[in-house]
Design a protein around this motif. Structure first.
Motif, PDB file in Angstrom:
ATOM      1  N   TRP A 212       0.845  -1.196   0.000  1.00 45.34           N
ATOM      2  CA  TRP A 212       0.000   0.000   0.000  1.00 45.34           C
ATOM      3  C   TRP A 212       0.882   1.248   0.000  1.00 45.34           C
ATOM      4  N   LEU A 213       0.550   2.182  -0.880  1.00 47.55           N
ATOM      5  CA  LEU A 213       1.310   3.430  -0.972  1.00 47.55           C
ATOM      6  C   LEU A 213       0.410   4.608  -0.618  1.00 47.55           C
ATOM      7  N   LYS A 214       0.792   5.349   0.413  1.00 48.74           N
ATOM      8  CA  LYS A 214       0.071   6.561   0.771  1.00 48.74           C
ATOM      9  C   LYS A 214       0.452   7.682  -0.186  1.00 48.74           C
ATOM     10  N   ASP A 215      -0.423   8.684  -0.293  1.00 45.98           N
ATOM     11  CA  ASP A 215      -0.084   9.809  -1.160  1.00 45.98           C
ATOM     12  C   ASP A 215       1.103  10.589  -0.622  1.00 45.98           C
ATOM     13  N   SER A 216       1.431  10.373   0.667  1.00 41.77           N
ATOM     14  CA  SER A 216       2.587  11.041   1.263  1.00 41.77           C
ATOM     15  C   SER A 216       3.886  10.289   0.998  1.00 41.77           C
ATOM     16  N   ALA A 217       3.783   9.061   0.411  1.00 43.05           N
ATOM     17  CA  ALA A 217       4.978   8.261   0.143  1.00 43.05           C
ATOM     18  C   ALA A 217       5.884   8.977  -0.840  1.00 43.05           C
ATOM     19  N   HIS A 218       5.279   9.624  -1.820  1.00 41.05           N
ATOM     20  CA  HIS A 218       6.025  10.407  -2.794  1.00 41.05           C
ATOM     21  C   HIS A 218       5.020  11.216  -3.602  1.00 41.05           C
ATOM     22  N   SER A 219       5.471  12.303  -4.148  1.00 41.83           N
ATOM     23  CA  SER A 219       4.561  13.182  -4.881  1.00 41.83           C
ATOM     24  C   SER A 219       3.915  12.473  -6.069  1.00 41.83           C
ATOM     25  N   ILE A 220       4.588  11.461  -6.632  1.00 43.82           N
ATOM     26  CA  ILE A 220       4.020  10.780  -7.793  1.00 43.82           C
ATOM     27  C   ILE A 220       2.705  10.086  -7.457  1.00 43.82           C
ATOM     28  N   VAL A 221       2.578   9.585  -6.207  1.00 44.09           N
ATOM     29  CA  VAL A 221       1.335   8.915  -5.809  1.00 44.09           C
ATOM     30  C   VAL A 221       0.202   9.928  -5.767  1.00 44.09           C
ATOM     31  N   GLY A 222       0.483  11.113  -5.213  1.00 39.09           N
ATOM     32  CA  GLY A 222      -0.519  12.171  -5.184  1.00 39.09           C
ATOM     33  C   GLY A 222      -0.914  12.623  -6.582  1.00 39.09           C
ATOM     34  N   LYS A 223       0.047  12.649  -7.501  1.00 38.82           N
ATOM     35  CA  LYS A 223      -0.261  13.046  -8.876  1.00 38.82           C
ATOM     36  C   LYS A 223      -1.171  12.030  -9.552  1.00 38.82           C
ATOM     37  N   LEU A 224      -0.942  10.742  -9.265  1.00 41.57           N
ATOM     38  CA  LEU A 224      -1.836   9.722  -9.822  1.00 41.57           C
ATOM     39  C   LEU A 224      -3.242   9.871  -9.256  1.00 41.57           C
ATOM     40  N   ASP A 225      -3.349  10.131  -7.963  1.00 40.32           N
ATOM     41  CA  ASP A 225      -4.663  10.362  -7.347  1.00 40.32           C
ATOM     42  C   ASP A 225      -5.376  11.522  -8.038  1.00 40.32           C
ATOM     43  N   GLN A 226      -4.621  12.588  -8.294  1.00 39.47           N
ATOM     44  CA  GLN A 226      -5.212  13.760  -8.939  1.00 39.47           C
ATOM     45  C   GLN A 226      -5.688  13.421 -10.354  1.00 39.47           C
ATOM     46  N   ARG A 227      -4.907  12.635 -11.056  1.00 40.06           N
ATOM     47  CA  ARG A 227      -5.260  12.243 -12.421  1.00 40.06           C
ATOM     48  C   ARG A 227      -6.500  11.359 -12.422  1.00 40.06           C
ATOM     49  N   ILE A 228      -6.585  10.417 -11.448  1.00 44.30           N
ATOM     50  CA  ILE A 228      -7.775   9.555 -11.334  1.00 44.30           C
ATOM     51  C   ILE A 228      -9.013  10.392 -11.065  1.00 44.30           C
ATOM     52  N   SER A 229      -8.869  11.376 -10.206  1.00 43.46           N
ATOM     53  CA  SER A 229      -9.989  12.246  -9.870  1.00 43.46           C
ATOM     54  C   SER A 229     -10.456  13.037 -11.085  1.00 43.46           C
ATOM     55  N   MET A 230      -9.507  13.507 -11.900  1.00 39.16           N
ATOM     56  CA  MET A 230      -9.862  14.258 -13.107  1.00 39.16           C
ATOM     57  C   MET A 230     -10.654  13.392 -14.080  1.00 39.16           C
ATOM     58  N   LEU A 231     -10.278  12.133 -14.238  1.00 42.55           N
ATOM     59  CA  LEU A 231     -10.936  11.252 -15.199  1.00 42.55           C
ATOM     60  C   LEU A 231     -12.293  10.760 -14.714  1.00 42.55           C
ATOM     61  N   THR A 232     -12.393  10.465 -13.424  1.00 44.98           N
ATOM     62  CA  THR A 232     -13.630   9.877 -12.884  1.00 44.98           C
ATOM     63  C   THR A 232     -14.577  10.912 -12.304  1.00 44.98           C
ATOM     64  N   GLY A 233     -14.040  12.090 -11.956  1.00 52.67           N
ATOM     65  CA  GLY A 233     -14.855  13.096 -11.296  1.00 52.67           C
ATOM     66  C   GLY A 233     -15.165  12.752  -9.851  1.00 52.67           C
ATOM     67  N   LEU A 234     -14.406  11.805  -9.264  1.00 53.20           N
ATOM     68  CA  LEU A 234     -14.682  11.347  -7.914  1.00 53.20           C
ATOM     69  C   LEU A 234     -13.632  11.866  -6.927  1.00 53.20           C
ATOM     70  N   ASN A 235     -14.038  11.909  -5.666  1.00 49.41           N
ATOM     71  CA  ASN A 235     -13.125  12.277  -4.583  1.00 49.41           C
ATOM     72  C   ASN A 235     -12.352  11.020  -4.176  1.00 49.41           C
ATOM     73  N   VAL A 236     -11.058  11.003  -4.459  1.00 48.33           N
ATOM     74  CA  VAL A 236     -10.268   9.804  -4.185  1.00 48.33           C
ATOM     75  C   VAL A 236      -9.324   9.992  -3.004  1.00 48.33           C
ATOM     76  N   GLN A 237      -9.437  11.109  -2.303  1.00 51.44           N
ATOM     77  CA  GLN A 237      -8.560  11.355  -1.160  1.00 51.44           C
ATOM     78  C   GLN A 237      -8.958  10.455   0.005  1.00 51.44           C
ATOM     79  N   HIS A 238      -7.945   9.953   0.722  1.00 53.10           N
ATOM     80  CA  HIS A 238      -8.213   9.124   1.893  1.00 53.10           C
ATOM     81  C   HIS A 238      -9.004   9.934   2.925  1.00 53.10           C
TER      82      HIS A 238
END
Length: 543
Positions: free
Chosen positions: A393-419
């Motif tokens: 499991w990788l937290k968004d705090s593990a590295h900025s790249i994880v947070g960027k993927l979360d942001q990209r998923i949110s843009m595509l799905t329109g969903l809130n993906v933050q823990h």
């Protein structure tokens, strides 16, 4: 259906990661661990080379002693009593017989060399495969045999073939392959035998016996099994499946090599009595064991065997490809190639979601935390044979790249993906024949660990393909009757719940066994809560 071609764009971010060695426990459940075991064997090869060099030196010394003594007997001791008249010759003979032969015969050098090799081996022992790894790898081969209807005889030759219209057909051609030995087949058959799975033990032990016969039963020091062992196990396996006459024939062959084996003699007597009875026993024959938990096995295997190709499914004119922005400003200049795979359930594939560099960086970040994947077992989680992989499991705090993927998923799905509205990113590496049999991503029980976040059920799944595979590994949707192949750098998305919050049974899906390749994925599970304004409920309570 062919997807539209889109201009490649980069979401890239360069990332340097320090790789920490991963625990090799349950090695067979992750191909990464199997690859890491190569470096362990390289060390063992070096140790063996040192041992051989030392042994060669020892044997050279023994050869010199042998040559010296032989020369004395062919040259010096020719005449009767002539040599012994010389007290120096007599003395050297007595001394040689008293101490030199003793030193050669009882030398500790061979023991010391062997002990040095053993000590070096023991230093690496913690990183070597355990018995459960050998058994797990053998089960993986049998799983591939079953799911992809592979011929055992072909597997033994390093080929992946199934019989179609009475002819063996290659379903894939691996880049690298090796044939299996009689001992290899014996160990696979023995694993099945010990589980009383005679369907598989017969097939693998038949190949083992054939290969051992081909070497005329010659034993090699690295082998665990022999022709006699294979015959013994195969005879009993045939007896258990009702083929008593063949069990008798094999047992009689075994007695040719081991005529005083009391147990086999008793078996022969027993088989002869059974065959001589008025009504000889009738066995069930070679029948594949039934699955206790896989009730959709036929559909699952058919979808896996198609390798992700479902031509009739994709003839649906309502399915389409397009450039997708989701009306998000961040995607207007860089739209994503979207391929709609299914409308019920709604499943969509986003091509080129992640770059090669990002995928490699995510894998490196996950490696130190990889552990055997678990499944829900009541309120707890446990390992299971129907899920063979390791995950981290990788937290968004593990590295900025994880947070960027979360942001990209949110843009595509329109969903809130933050823990906690979205679970942390789960990175998965599959093992030998790695798979995940049909299951739901959403919880089907109120006691499921999914509800520990207190953010409702898993409303959606977003899965990123971090690698390609040569064959196998498709995602099969059982009731929807289609499978999606692994598409490197793409991501697949689907809704797990209807708008009324009920689970969508059509999302029953499976990760087909990886036939050839190293499959890595990253899962993002998104929960119900936090989506009230992003994914609204319907006015129709049945929807």
């Amino acid at each position: 259906m062919n997807c539209l071609t889109c201009v490649y764009f980069s979401w890239g971010l360069l990332l340097l990661v320090v790789v920490i060695p991963v625990s090799l426990g349950e090695m067979y459940t992750s191909l990464l661990n199997v690859k890491q075991a190569i470096s362990v064997e390289r060390k063992l090869i070096d140790y063996l080379r040192i041992y051989i060099d030392h042994e060669l030196e020892r044997l050279e010394d023994i050869k010199r002693f042998y040559a010296r003594v032989s020369d004395l007997h062919t040259q010096l001791y020719k005449g009767p009593g002539t040599a012994m008249a010389n007290p120096l010759v007599a003395f050297t003979l007595i001394k040689r017989l008293h101490s030199e032969w003793l030193n050669v015969v009882y030398s500790n050098e061979a023991l010391e060399n062997a002990q040095a090799l053993r000590s070096s081996y023991e230093e690496e022992e913690a990183d070597l495969p355990k018995l459960e790894d050998l058994q797990g790898a053998a089960k993986g081969l049998m799983r591939l045999q079953d799911v992809y209807a592979l011929q055992v005889a072909s597997l033994v030759r390093g080929r992946f073939q199934r019989v179609t219209d009475g002819k063996p057909i290659d379903i894939c051609m691996p880049t690298v392959s090796v044939p299996l030995s009689g001992d290899d087949c014996f160990l696979v058959g023995k694993v099945a035998y010990e589980q009383e799975d005679y369907y598989h033990s017969v097939q693998w032990l038949e190949e083992s016996v054939r290969l051992f016969r081909g070497t005329r039963g010659e034993w090699s020091p690295e082998n665990e099994g022999t022709l006699e062992d294979a015959l013994d196990h195969l005879a009993f396996s045939h007896f258990k499946t009702g083929n008593v006459s063949y069990a008798l024939s094999l047992s009689q062959e075994l007695l040719h090599y081991d005529p005083m084996n009391g147990r086999v003699l008793q078996n022969v007597e027993k088989y002869e009595k059974l065959l001589g009875a008025d009504s000889p026993p009738r066995g069930t024959g070679l029948r594949r064991p039934t699955s206790k938990h896989l009730r959709t096995r036929d559909t699952y295997e058919r979808l896996c065997q198609t390798q992700g190709s479902q031509p009739m499914h994709f003839e649906n004119p309502r399915l389409f490809c397009d450039y997708f922005t989701n009306d998000n400003p961040g995607l207007l200049l860089m739209p994503v190639r979207r391929e709609v795979l299914s409308l019920q359930p709604y499943v969509v594939l986003y091509h080129n979601f992640i770059t090669d560099t990002e995928a490699e960086d995510i894998k490196r970040l996950a490696q130190p935390g990889l552990r055997r994947s678990v499944v829900a077992a009541g309120e707890k989680q446990a390992t299971a044979d129907y899920r063979i992989s390791k995950s981290a499991w990788l937290k968004d705090s593990a590295h900025s790249i994880v947070g960027k993927l979360d942001q990209r998923i949110s843009m595509l799905t329109g969903l809130n993906v933050q823990h906690p509205y979205g679970e942390y990113l789960q990175v998965v590496n599959y093992g030998i024949g790695g798979h995940y049999e049909p299951h739901f991503d959403h919880a089907t029980s109120p006691s499921s660990p999914v509800f520990k976040l207190k953010t409702g059920n898993r409303v959606a799944t977003f899965m990123i393909y971090l690698s390609s595979v040569e064959a196998g590994g498709s995602t099969a949707f059982i009731y929807a009757n289609f499978s999606a192949p692994v598409v490197e750098r793409a991501a697949i998305f689907w809704w797990n719940l209807h708008r009324n919050g009920q689970g969508d049974v059509d999302t029953l899906h499976a990760g087909c066994p990886v036939l050839i390749g190293d499959k890595w994925v990253a899962n993002k599970w998104i929960h119900e809560y936090g989506q009230e304004f992003q994914h609204r409920c319907s006015l129709n309570p049945e929807e």
